[in-house]
Design an enzyme around this catalytic site. Sequence first.
Site, short mmCIF file in Angstrom:
data_model
loop_
_atom_site.label_atom_id
_atom_site.label_comp_id
_atom_site.label_asym_id
_atom_site.label_seq_id
_atom_site.Cartn_x
_atom_site.Cartn_y
_atom_site.Cartn_z
N HIS A 149 42.47 33.03 33.80
CA HIS A 149 41.96 34.29 33.24
C HIS A 149 43.12 35.26 33.01
O HIS A 149 44.09 35.27 33.76
CB HIS A 149 40.91 34.93 34.16
CG HIS A 149 41.35 35.06 35.59
ND1 HIS A 149 41.35 34.00 36.46
CD2 HIS A 149 41.81 36.11 36.29
CE1 HIS A 149 41.78 34.39 37.65
NE2 HIS A 149 42.08 35.67 37.57
N GLN A 159 46.80 34.48 42.57
CA GLN A 159 45.57 33.97 41.94
C GLN A 159 44.53 33.67 43.01
O GLN A 159 44.80 32.93 43.96
CB GLN A 159 45.88 32.70 41.14
CG GLN A 159 44.66 32.17 40.38
CD GLN A 159 44.99 30.98 39.49
OE1 GLN A 159 46.09 30.42 39.55
NE2 GLN A 159 44.04 30.57 38.67
N HIS A 191 43.96 39.16 32.93
CA HIS A 191 43.49 40.50 33.24
C HIS A 191 43.90 41.45 32.11
O HIS A 191 45.06 41.42 31.66
CB HIS A 191 44.16 41.03 34.52
CG HIS A 191 43.78 40.31 35.78
ND1 HIS A 191 42.89 40.83 36.68
CD2 HIS A 191 44.20 39.12 36.28
CE1 HIS A 191 42.77 39.99 37.71
NE2 HIS A 191 43.56 38.94 37.49
P1 AMP Z 1 43.00 36.78 40.39
O1 AMP Z 1 43.26 37.36 41.75
O2 AMP Z 1 44.11 37.02 39.41
O3 AMP Z 1 42.61 35.32 40.49
O4 AMP Z 1 41.79 37.59 39.80
C1 AMP Z 1 40.46 37.33 40.13
C2 AMP Z 1 39.68 38.54 39.74
O5 AMP Z 1 38.33 38.18 39.66
C3 AMP Z 1 39.78 39.70 40.74
O6 AMP Z 1 40.30 40.85 40.07
C4 AMP Z 1 38.34 39.88 41.20
O7 AMP Z 1 38.01 41.25 41.38
C5 AMP Z 1 37.56 39.26 40.07
N1 AMP Z 1 36.27 38.73 40.43
C6 AMP Z 1 35.96 37.93 41.48
N2 AMP Z 1 34.65 37.62 41.48
C7 AMP Z 1 34.12 38.22 40.38
C8 AMP Z 1 32.80 38.29 39.84
N3 AMP Z 1 31.76 37.64 40.40
N4 AMP Z 1 32.62 39.03 38.72
C9 AMP Z 1 33.65 39.67 38.13
N5 AMP Z 1 34.92 39.64 38.60
C10 AMP Z 1 35.14 38.93 39.72
#
Ligand code: AMP
Length: 112
Positions: free
Chosen positions: A98, A92, A100
């Site tokens: 969130h 995370q 995915h």
């Molecule tokens: P996680 O690593 O499971 O916490 O997922 C976070 C996700 O958020 C990653 O897949 C990133 O690519 C995505 N992410 C980070 N910043 C943004 C943003 N500003 N807009 C859209 N997605 C984002």
Amino acid sequence: MDCIFCKIIAGEIPAKVVLRDDDVVAIEDVNPQAPTHLLVMPVRHVSNIDEMSPGTDGALMAKLIATAARLGREHGRDGYRLVINTGPDGGQTVDHTHVHVLAGRHLTWPPG
Ligand code: AMP
Ligand code: ZN
């Protein structure tokens, strides 16, 4: 609070919003890992699913999963994958819960 997803929800940072209601928001992931890569999150800031319990957050938890599944069905070809990374070892990187939604290609298993 310095939360990038709260800022997106507040409209302070741009994002491609695909769905929004009083409880949940879905956006396109900025670094997509599949032809469809969406993130479904609660409007209310909750750091991760360890901070949610069925007793107080059950309806919201169900709505997150049900919304993610519906988007997976709508965007997928023949299936989809839902992922909830939790905590440092879970990968995370954004501390706002969130789900995915990955779809549009054949996804292999196990993940990295
Ligand atoms: P996680 O690593 O499971 O916490 O997922 C976070 C996700 O958020 C990653 O897949 C990133 O690519 C995505 N992410 C980070 N910043 C943004 C943003 N500003 N807009 C859209 N997605 C984002
Ligand atoms: Zn937040």
